[in-house]
Design a protein around this motif. Structure first.
Motif, mmCIF file in Angstrom:
data_model
loop_
_atom_site.group_PDB
_atom_site.id
_atom_site.type_symbol
_atom_site.label_atom_id
_atom_site.label_comp_id
_atom_site.label_asym_id
_atom_site.label_seq_id
_atom_site.Cartn_x
_atom_site.Cartn_y
_atom_site.Cartn_z
ATOM 1 N N ILE A 1 34.364 45.929 3.863
ATOM 2 C CA ILE A 1 33.457 46.725 3.163
ATOM 3 C C ILE A 1 33.837 47.959 2.379
ATOM 4 O O ILE A 1 34.667 48.795 2.966
ATOM 5 N N PRO A 2 33.847 47.972 1.180
ATOM 6 C CA PRO A 2 34.677 48.777 0.282
ATOM 7 C C PRO A 2 34.332 50.322 0.738
ATOM 8 O O PRO A 2 35.369 51.186 0.588
ATOM 9 N N LEU A 3 33.531 50.701 0.834
ATOM 10 C CA LEU A 3 32.893 52.072 1.162
ATOM 11 C C LEU A 3 32.144 51.949 2.508
ATOM 12 O O LEU A 3 31.799 51.390 2.969
ATOM 13 N N ASP A 4 32.800 53.371 3.455
ATOM 14 C CA ASP A 4 32.472 53.485 4.461
ATOM 15 C C ASP A 4 30.736 54.177 4.706
ATOM 16 O O ASP A 4 30.139 54.304 3.644
ATOM 17 N N ILE A 5 30.370 54.365 5.822
ATOM 18 C CA ILE A 5 28.938 54.857 5.876
ATOM 19 C C ILE A 5 28.561 56.202 5.127
ATOM 20 O O ILE A 5 27.495 56.396 4.673
ATOM 21 N N LEU A 6 29.590 57.009 4.675
ATOM 22 C CA LEU A 6 29.661 58.347 3.969
ATOM 23 C C LEU A 6 29.901 58.110 2.500
ATOM 24 O O LEU A 6 29.693 58.942 1.879
ATOM 25 N N GLY A 7 30.171 56.681 2.426
ATOM 26 C CA GLY A 7 30.575 56.409 0.690
ATOM 27 C C GLY A 7 31.931 56.587 0.483
ATOM 28 O O GLY A 7 32.293 56.600 -0.783
ATOM 29 N N ASN A 8 32.944 56.927 1.565
ATOM 30 C CA ASN A 8 34.223 57.032 1.204
ATOM 31 C C ASN A 8 34.933 55.862 1.058
ATOM 32 O O ASN A 8 34.624 54.711 1.637
ATOM 33 N N THR A 9 35.959 55.848 0.200
ATOM 34 C CA THR A 9 36.650 54.621 -0.049
ATOM 35 C C THR A 9 37.665 54.172 1.127
ATOM 36 O O THR A 9 38.324 55.101 1.539
ATOM 37 N N ARG A 10 37.178 52.740 1.655
ATOM 38 C CA ARG A 10 38.236 52.413 2.736
ATOM 39 C C ARG A 10 39.804 51.994 2.181
ATOM 40 O O ARG A 10 39.772 51.503 1.077
ATOM 41 N N THR A 11 40.783 52.454 2.927
ATOM 42 C CA THR A 11 42.105 51.969 2.574
ATOM 43 C C THR A 11 42.466 50.760 3.165
ATOM 44 O O THR A 11 41.706 50.179 4.163
ATOM 45 N N LEU A 12 43.720 50.148 2.867
ATOM 46 C CA LEU A 12 44.059 48.862 3.326
ATOM 47 C C LEU A 12 45.108 48.981 4.599
ATOM 48 O O LEU A 12 46.122 49.771 3.855
ATOM 49 N N PRO A 13 45.429 48.386 5.613
ATOM 50 C CA PRO A 13 44.118 47.869 6.378
ATOM 51 C C PRO A 13 43.010 48.762 6.492
ATOM 52 O O PRO A 13 43.228 50.086 7.154
ATOM 53 N N PRO A 14 41.921 48.306 6.765
ATOM 54 C CA PRO A 14 40.846 49.348 6.993
ATOM 55 C C PRO A 14 40.693 49.634 8.264
ATOM 56 O O PRO A 14 41.220 48.954 9.244
ATOM 57 N N ASP A 15 40.062 50.627 8.612
ATOM 58 C CA ASP A 15 39.656 51.278 9.977
ATOM 59 C C ASP A 15 38.573 50.535 10.559
ATOM 60 O O ASP A 15 37.897 49.720 9.772
ATOM 61 N N LEU A 16 38.397 50.078 11.876
ATOM 62 C CA LEU A 16 37.626 49.691 12.589
ATOM 63 C C LEU A 16 36.270 50.595 12.521
ATOM 64 O O LEU A 16 36.336 51.897 12.521
ATOM 65 N N GLY A 17 35.102 49.830 12.697
ATOM 66 C CA GLY A 17 33.884 50.822 12.595
ATOM 67 C C GLY A 17 33.445 51.156 11.435
ATOM 68 O O GLY A 17 33.887 50.880 10.260
ATOM 69 N N ALA A 18 32.408 52.159 11.537
ATOM 70 C CA ALA A 18 31.685 52.426 10.087
ATOM 71 C C ALA A 18 32.346 53.687 9.345
ATOM 72 O O ALA A 18 31.924 53.842 8.227
ATOM 73 N N TYR A 19 33.386 54.156 9.897
ATOM 74 C CA TYR A 19 33.928 55.380 9.423
ATOM 75 C C TYR A 19 35.212 55.261 8.980
ATOM 76 O O TYR A 19 36.000 54.795 9.720
ATOM 77 N N GLN A 20 35.593 55.542 7.619
ATOM 78 C CA GLN A 20 37.021 55.743 7.053
ATOM 79 C C GLN A 20 37.537 57.068 7.845
ATOM 80 O O GLN A 20 36.956 58.093 7.764
ATOM 81 N N ASN A 21 38.714 57.128 8.316
ATOM 82 C CA ASN A 21 39.365 58.184 8.873
ATOM 83 C C ASN A 21 39.784 59.313 8.200
ATOM 84 O O ASN A 21 39.599 59.162 6.982
ATOM 85 N N LYS A 22 39.566 60.393 8.636
ATOM 86 C CA LYS A 22 39.692 61.907 8.006
ATOM 87 C C LYS A 22 40.273 62.792 9.032
ATOM 88 O O LYS A 22 39.696 62.788 10.049
ATOM 89 N N PRO A 23 40.797 63.826 8.583
ATOM 90 C CA PRO A 23 41.414 64.794 9.531
ATOM 91 C C PRO A 23 40.147 65.512 10.219
ATOM 92 O O PRO A 23 38.926 65.813 9.614
ATOM 93 N N PHE A 24 40.010 65.634 11.446
ATOM 94 C CA PHE A 24 38.939 66.536 12.265
ATOM 95 C C PHE A 24 39.161 67.899 11.647
ATOM 96 O O PHE A 24 40.032 68.447 11.661
ATOM 97 N N PRO A 25 37.805 68.523 11.579
ATOM 98 C CA PRO A 25 37.743 69.926 11.296
ATOM 99 C C PRO A 25 38.393 70.905 12.491
ATOM 100 O O PRO A 25 38.201 70.449 13.563
ATOM 101 N N LYS A 26 39.025 71.845 11.985
ATOM 102 C CA LYS A 26 39.584 72.815 13.103
ATOM 103 C C LYS A 26 38.815 73.941 13.374
ATOM 104 O O LYS A 26 38.044 74.252 12.649
#
Length: 503
Positions: free
Chosen positions: A478-503
């Motif tokens: 599914i090209p976009l994740d639940i937040l509208g972020n573009t998924r990269t290949l190979p995609p992550d599992l689940g509804a969210y594309q990975n991103k750094p956690f806030p510090k």
């Protein structure tokens, strides 16, 4: 002799107490302390009473004191009301000569019923102060309430004085049909984002009609309330991607209890019920919270229910409960449910892609996903499960087995998990041969922590250290994740594309 002595002492004590019919107090010196400097009554809806909030007042001195007055700054015209240690005072607005003993405290309980016209025009805040004493000894506690204008939808009164009801299952409950030509609200089948909506009882969509929710619509349900989509009726939830944390374009269904203490409390209202025979149902960018059952979906007579970019949290029983349903789901997240986050029962046809089904309910009896081809409450008891396919999904939670498959003979039971992260220790059961059954399982990541950011507050983002990172199959992308972020290949599992956690 001993008895005479005890009677003599009791007499002295009684005499001492009877002489002190009133407490000897000193005047308040302005040295009271409070549990809060400001009482926030959170969001209330226009003309609806708020919840009750508590302020505790302390006398740390060694003297019993007399507080000449406890009142609102706006006097008897205040939209707030209070009780002081159970006393109601003058209209709940003014209290005189209140005694507070040494090293003791008293409780003040505060409520409000306010209209938007009473609030500041730009901030929609209604404010006042509780004033203790006066002059040089004056002390104040601020009161702040956010007032939200709302459209109230509720059952009418019948001519005999009874409340309008709807048949729900085998019983009747308070409810009403939404009217597209209502003389007060206009089209009740069109929920806009102009005002919030508060629903009392069950609101039903009449047969042959469609209820529509615009992006940004906010619907709040009172206790024992919900929404019913009748046979041949439809629901269109048309939320869209938001660009800020305020979820300005998300459609939100929640309880009308808006104070923070109720933010994660399950079971505050009923359900969204898509009854058997409802058609053309689409749900997109919906956040649903604090229900008994989030979405209840019955047999759809061949009509697919499309659910995309949807979050369901904190439900007493199920996040989504389907009974012989037909569902296509993408980018769905469900968490914290008393029985199962997703329950696909009594057969049906289901396909879920890039979904996160988690369950952090505290009891060990819950699961993230439950699938069966039977119902002990229906006739016939079994129905065909023609498909239950999960692609690029996460099935996880706090229990050791978060996937539960329950099969009975007499009907088909077809299931398949492709590129999924699953938490399970049922490896000896023939239904759970994750490594050796390619008909039902392909490329399974078993019992690996997805490292969600914070599932306790329903935050299921992941970063590149997650076991779900880049484990998906691009075939199911599914090209976009639940937040509208573009998924990269190979995609992550689940509804969210990975991103750094806030510090």
């Amino acid at each position: 002799m001993r008895h005479i002595t005890l009677l003599f002492l009791a007499g002295i004590l009684l005499s001492f107490c009877s002489c002190r019919s009133d407490f000897e107090t000193v005047a308040s010196t302005g040295d009271l302390t409070f549990s809060k400097d400001t009482v926030y009554l959170d969001t209330v809806f226009t003309n609806l009473s708020s919840s009750t909030y508590t302020l505790k007042v302390y006398n740390h001195s060694k003297n019993d004191i007399n507080i000449p007055t406890i009142k609102f700054n706006k006097g008897l015209n205040s939209k707030y009301r209070m009780s002081v240690d159970g006393a109601q005072g003058n209209q709940g607005k003014l209290f005189e000569n209140v005694t507070l003993l040494a090293k003791d405290s008293l409780y003040i309980f505060i409520e409000t019923t306010v209209e938007t016209d009473n609030a500041t025009p730009t901030e929609f805040l209604y404010t006042d102060q509780i004033e203790f004493d006066g002059g040089a000894n004056l002390q104040k506690v601020e009161l702040v309430t956010l007032v939200q204008d709302a459209i109230l939808l509720y059952p009418n009164r019948n001519a005999d004085g009874t409340t309008e009801t709807l048949p729900i299952g085998n019983e009747k409950k308070n409810g009403f049909y939404l009217d597209k030509n209502d003389p007060i609200h206009g089209n009740e089948l069109h929920f806009t984002n102009k005002k919030a909506y508060v629903i009392y009882g069950y609101a039903a969509v009449p047969e042959g009609e469609t209820v529509t929710f615009d992006p940004g619509a906010r619907v709040y349900f009172h206790a024992n309330s919900g929404l019913i989509v009748s046979k041949k009726a439809s629901i269109h939830i048309n939320g869209s991607t938001s660009v800020t944390d305020k979820l300005e374009n998300e459609v939100i269904f929640s309880s009308d209890r808006q104070q923070p203490d109720f933010a994660y409390v399950p079971g505050q209202w009923g359900t969204i019920w898509l009854q058997e025979g409802s058609v053309n149902n689409t749900i997109q960018n919906l956040t649903l919270k604090n229900a008994t059952v989030g979405l209840l979906i019955e047999g759809n007579d061949g009509a697919t229910v499309s659910i995309k970019n949807t979050q369901v949290y904190n439900c007493t029983h199920y996040g989504i409960q389907a009974k012989n349903g037909l569902i296509k789901g993408e980018n769905i997240v469900i968490n914290y449910t008393g029985e199962a986050s997703l329950a696909c029962t009594y057969g049906g046809n289901y396909k879920f892609t890039h979904c996160t089904f988690n369950n952090n309910w505290s009891s060990p009896g819950q699961v993230a996903v439950f699938i069966s081809n039977y119902s002990t409450a229906a006739t016939p008891e079994t129905k065909d499960l023609t498909q239950a396919t999960f692609n690029n999904c996460i099935i996880y939670g706090s229990y050791s087995n978060e996937l539960f498959l329950s099969k009975k003979t007499g009907a088909t039971f077809e299931y398949q998990f492709n590129n999924c992260l699953i938490k399970s220790n049922n490896t000896k059961d023939p239904l759970y041969q994750f490594d050796t059954d390619p008909v039902h399982y392909n490329t399974i990541t078993l019992n690996k922590d997805p490292k969600f950011f914070n599932p306790n507050i329903n935050n299921f983002n992941i970063d590149n250290t997650s076991s779900a990172f880049a484990k998906g199959n691009s075939t199911y992308l599914i090209p976009l994740d639940i937040l509208g972020n573009t998924r990269t290949l190979p995609p992550d599992l689940g509804a969210y594309q990975n991103k750094p956690f806030p510090k």
